[in-house]
Write an enzyme that holds these catalytic residues in place. Structure first.
Site, PDB file in Angstrom:
ATOM      1  N   CYS A  38      15.618   3.903   3.659  1.00 47.56           N
ATOM      2  CA  CYS A  38      16.243   3.344   4.822  1.00 47.56           C
ATOM      3  C   CYS A  38      17.837   3.633   4.785  1.00 47.56           C
ATOM      4  CB  CYS A  38      15.856   1.747   4.921  1.00 47.56           C
ATOM      5  SG  CYS A  38      16.569   1.337   6.337  1.00 47.56           S
ATOM      6  N   GLU A  60      -7.745   6.848  11.289  1.00 51.12           N
ATOM      7  CA  GLU A  60      -8.844   7.019  10.285  1.00 51.12           C
ATOM      8  C   GLU A  60     -10.316   6.987  10.709  1.00 51.12           C
ATOM      9  OE1 GLU A  60      -6.748   4.574   7.663  1.00 51.12           O
ATOM     10  OE2 GLU A  60      -5.733   6.008   6.509  1.00 51.12           O
ATOM     11  N   GLU A 110      -8.244   4.643  -4.613  1.00 52.02           N
ATOM     12  CA  GLU A 110      -8.789   5.262  -3.444  1.00 52.02           C
ATOM     13  C   GLU A 110      -9.522   6.495  -3.680  1.00 52.02           C
ATOM     14  OE1 GLU A 110      -6.298   5.360  -0.237  1.00 52.02           O
ATOM     15  OE2 GLU A 110      -5.609   3.334  -0.365  1.00 52.02           O
ATOM     16  N   TRP A 141      -7.169  14.093   7.310  1.00 53.24           N
ATOM     17  CA  TRP A 141      -5.610  14.196   7.669  1.00 53.24           C
ATOM     18  C   TRP A 141      -5.144  15.511   7.173  1.00 53.24           C
ATOM     19  CZ3 TRP A 141      -4.488  14.778   2.907  1.00 53.24           C
ATOM     20  CH2 TRP A 141      -5.349  14.076   1.532  1.00 53.24           C
ATOM     21  N   HIS A 188     -12.280   9.617   9.046  1.00 53.16           N
ATOM     22  CA  HIS A 188     -12.265   9.599   7.431  1.00 53.16           C
ATOM     23  C   HIS A 188     -13.393   9.260   6.799  1.00 53.16           C
ATOM     24  CE1 HIS A 188     -10.564   9.312   3.315  1.00 53.16           C
ATOM     25  NE2 HIS A 188      -9.410   9.591   3.697  1.00 53.16           N
ATOM     26  N   CYS A 211      19.961   1.925   7.056  1.00 55.22           N
ATOM     27  CA  CYS A 211      20.546   1.039   7.847  1.00 55.22           C
ATOM     28  C   CYS A 211      21.744   0.392   7.225  1.00 55.22           C
ATOM     29  CB  CYS A 211      19.629  -0.224   8.256  1.00 55.22           C
ATOM     30  SG  CYS A 211      19.283  -1.311   7.026  1.00 55.22           S
ATOM     31  N   ASN A 249       0.877  -1.186  -0.097  1.00 55.72           N
ATOM     32  CA  ASN A 249       0.028  -0.043   0.020  1.00 55.72           C
ATOM     33  C   ASN A 249       0.851   1.191   0.138  1.00 55.72           C
ATOM     34  OD1 ASN A 249      -2.787   1.405   0.178  1.00 55.72           O
ATOM     35  ND2 ASN A 249      -1.681   1.973   2.415  1.00 55.72           N
ATOM     36  N   GLU A 250       0.583   1.978  -0.992  1.00 49.97           N
ATOM     37  CA  GLU A 250       1.471   3.371  -1.004  1.00 49.97           C
ATOM     38  C   GLU A 250       2.932   3.251  -0.473  1.00 49.97           C
ATOM     39  OE1 GLU A 250      -1.053   6.151   1.146  1.00 49.97           O
ATOM     40  OE2 GLU A 250      -2.730   5.838  -0.259  1.00 49.97           O
ATOM     41  N   CYS A 252      21.250  -1.568   4.015  1.00 47.28           N
ATOM     42  CA  CYS A 252      20.790  -0.637   2.948  1.00 47.28           C
ATOM     43  C   CYS A 252      22.020   0.121   2.414  1.00 47.28           C
ATOM     44  CB  CYS A 252      19.647   0.186   3.124  1.00 47.28           C
ATOM     45  SG  CYS A 252      18.153  -0.584   3.386  1.00 47.28           S
TER      46      CYS A 252
END
Ligand SMILES: [Zn+2]
Length: 671
Positions: free
Chosen positions: A155, A358, A310, A318, A361, A157, A149-150, A160
């Site tokens: 990162c 949410e 969506e 938000w 929402h 670390c 999702n999205e 990475c």
């Protein structure tokens, strides 16, 4: 993917109602049918219920949900749950937590914050997705996979860092080549081994934050790393259910990922659309904002129909100020998506939860399931409207004008030490050109620098600061073959590696103009030029140039560069290249672009649109033309069309003078 009917549905989180499932789930199914919903997206944040403990899986509830959807004639868009993970995973496998750019490890919480280099996370995701694909890949309700999702990624670390260094080795081969490509002799920054290269710490001052080349490489790495992670997620889905298309929901101009690259890895692009309507004259601009994003998202999917995964059937919760959209807005934003190529209208979410961030929402149903609400009625209206224009589904766009928006340019400009150092307004500038083209009556395809130019008659490329490999050559060839090219200030400054040119810059032969100096202004300063009998103001950015073959169509009127060219024209083979050397308002761009395009035979969809009205078109496989007239005004408008158009959304209404209700969209068909 061509649909035979529009998908109409929402994100659905039945697991949040597990303890009331005997009453809530059957009610949800009844309500879905009443609302004309035919698809629900499930499983997006379900990991804690699918795997309550490490290695202990429970699919019984999802079996029940999938069977229930099928029994009720609903399709399922089934998600992989990697967008958020249960607390036990962070506790048992701390490597799943990201580290920020100041090298501070995250603690568990929120969402969208896993480390994609973590071997534990990669293994857990593969195990989960394999089980989902094996179990549901052939389920009759399954319509599409919704991956994560999205997505986002950043990162820092140690794993990475290592992955970044490996990516650099692949890209540059030798450390010497990297040093040259990043101009690292500057400030004695030449590395002697890839292991010395750290991710930049921008925006903090902890380590490297100033090198534009280094920052650009990190953005490219993050984008590639995420695209690879997407493929890792897809592997089991495509292995066990090759017939089921895969999508991931995008976030329009989100800076962290080259969506053109990610889009090429998907079967269908989808995105989450949240315009913040104001219920006043600002809605014209918000409508244009949304048009730009729909066209961009369609572009990332290669101009095929996309899905609006969506949208909100009420107010979002938000934003700083969460304004309620007035009646009719849900229908407008739904048909607007279709006008620009969407084959779906989906909402977040079906039934609002009782708690969580949410909880307030907008949703189709409030937590108590009431249907005597405005939101529910408006969703029913959308269902009826989609049914009335069902034949549009699967049709495609065919615009003669391409507008270039490129993530690599955006990244380069984000770190460019010139002009307006911290806000070059790349996105705003491309969007302003898009709005201008729409005001002039054109439908617009948005492409990146690697896209095929051959379907187009004109390529509009504002602020192409960074030239990706081969783009200047392809653009020049496009003009030579008769295409119309338009470029602006701050174009062709650097090569693919963000280095300035030591030979004649590649765009000079195309534009017939040599760029000399760049001027950035604050609010107090202005200039202007004359064009088509009007004086047009210039603000913020002005470029000084010398003609090298081009002719000046207009010159600066004031200050020390009075008389220097501001609008230029250069013949190139059978085509032409125009440049605009300064930043102007959208109204000026409408006059300039509309004038140039029409003069050179590129016809708009509709001539003479009333202010605030725009047009978009889709074309069926049988050649049928569909025209959408969008009235973003909060009052009615009248639009004159040839009689050959008839309204599809209202039976019996002919073309000619089309009256558009306030804030409405008319759907017409050539017949
Ligand atoms: Zn990491």
């Amino acid at each position: 993917m061509a649909e035979t009917f529009f998908l109409h549905g929402a994100d659905y989180n039945p697991e949040q109602w597990m303890k009331l499932k005997d009453t809530v789930w059957p009610e949800d199914m009844r309500r879905a049918k009443e609302a004309g919903v035919n698809v629900l997206s499930v499983g997006i944040f379900s990991w804690a219920f699918l795997e309550p403990e490490d290695g202990v899986y429970d699919f019984s509830w999802l079996d029940e949900v999938m069977d229930m959807l099928h029994r009720n004639g609903l399709k399922a868009i089934l998600a992989t749950p990697s967008g958020s993970r249960p607390p036990w995973m962070a506790q048992k496998y701390p490597s799943v937590l990201r580290m920020d750019n100041e090298r501070k490890p995250y603690v568990y919480g929120a969402r969208h914050n896993a480390c994609y280099s973590s071997p534990d996370f990669r293994r857990k995701v593969t195990e989960m997705n394999t089980r989902l694909a094996q179990r549901y890949g052939n389920h009759p309700a399954l319509h599409m996979w919704h991956v994560s999702n999205e997505y986002n990624y950043d990162c820092h670390c140690p794993r990475c860092q290592k992955a970044f260094q490996e990516w650099l080795k692949q890209r540059y081969g030798t450390i010497d080549n990297l040093n040259d490509s990043w101009w690292n002799t500057f400030w004695s920054h030449r590395f002697s081994g890839f292991e010395q290269v750290e991710s930049p710490t921008t925006p903090s001052f902890l380590g490297e934050w100033e090198s534009p080349n280094h920052n650009l490489a990190w953005r490219r790495f993050c984008s590639d790393h995420l695209a690879d992670f997407f493929l890792l997620e897809c592997e089991p889905l495509r292995k066990y259910s090759p017939h089921i298309p895969v999508t991931a929901n995008l976030m329009h101009t989100f800076p962290g990922i080259d969506y053109f690259e990610l889009g090429r890895r998907m079967d269908t692009v989808s995105w989450d659309n949240y315009p913040r309507w104001k219920n006043d004259e600002r809605d014209r601009d918000i409508s244009a904002w949304t048009d730009f994003r729909h066209d961009l998202m369609r572009g990332t999917g290669g101009q095929k129909p996309f899905l609006m995964m969506e949208s909100c059937p009420g107010a979002v919760n938000w934003d700083d100020v969460n304004t309620l959209p007035p009646p009719g807005t849900v229908l407008y934003q739904s048909l607007q998506a279709v006008a620009h190529g969407s084959d779906s209208v989906q909402y977040f979410q079906f039934r609002a939860g009782r708690g969580g961030s949410e909880q307030f929402h907008g949703s189709i149903l409030p937590p108590d399931g009431s249907t005597d609400t405005r939101a529910f009625r408006e969703v029913c209206d959308v269902a009826a409207a989609l049914e009335s224009i069902r034949e549009v589904c699967g049709s495609v766009t065919r615009n003669p004008v391409a507008l270039v928006y490129d993530w690599h340019v955006r990244w380069a400009l984000d770190y460019a030490w010139t002009a307006h150092r911290f806000h070059q307004k790349y996105e705003e500038t491309v969007q302003s050109h898009h709005a201008a083209l729409q005001r002039a009556g054109y439908g617009v395809d948005i492409i990146d620098q690697t896209s095929d130019l051959s379907p187009y008659k004109a390529v509009i490329a504002p602020m192409v600061f960074l030239l990706r490999e081969g783009f200047a050559e392809r653009l020049t060839a496009f003009a030579r073959e008769g295409g119309l090219v338009y470029l602006t200030y701050m174009s062709g400054y650097v090569d693919e590696e963000d280095l300035r040119f030591v030979t004649t810059p590649p765009l000079e032969a195309l534009t017939g103009v040599r760029t000399d100096e760049l001027d950035a202004w604050d609010k107090g300063r202005e200039n202007c030029f004359l064009w088509q009998g009007r004086e047009w103001p210039i603000h913020e950015v002005a470029q000084l140039c010398t003609l090298k073959g081009a002719e000046a169509l207009a010159v600066y009127e004031n200050q020390f560069y009075k008389g220097l060219p501001v609008l230029t024209r250069n013949p190139v083979g059978k085509g032409l290249c125009f440049t605009l050397q300064a930043r102007v308002e959208t109204g000026c761009l409408t006059a300039v672009l509309g004038g140039l395009l029409q003069e050179h035979g590129v016809e708009p969809l509709v001539k003479e649109l009333p202010a605030g009205v725009t047009a978009a078109a889709r074309y069926g496989a049988d050649g049928t033309e569909y025209l959408f007239l969008q009235n973003a005004n909060r009052e009615a408008a009248v639009c004159a069309l040839p009689d050959s158009w008839v309204r599809l959304d209202r039976t019996g209404t002919a073309g000619g003078e089309i009256r558009l209700d306030a804030f409405s969209i008319a759907v017409l068909k050539r017949g």
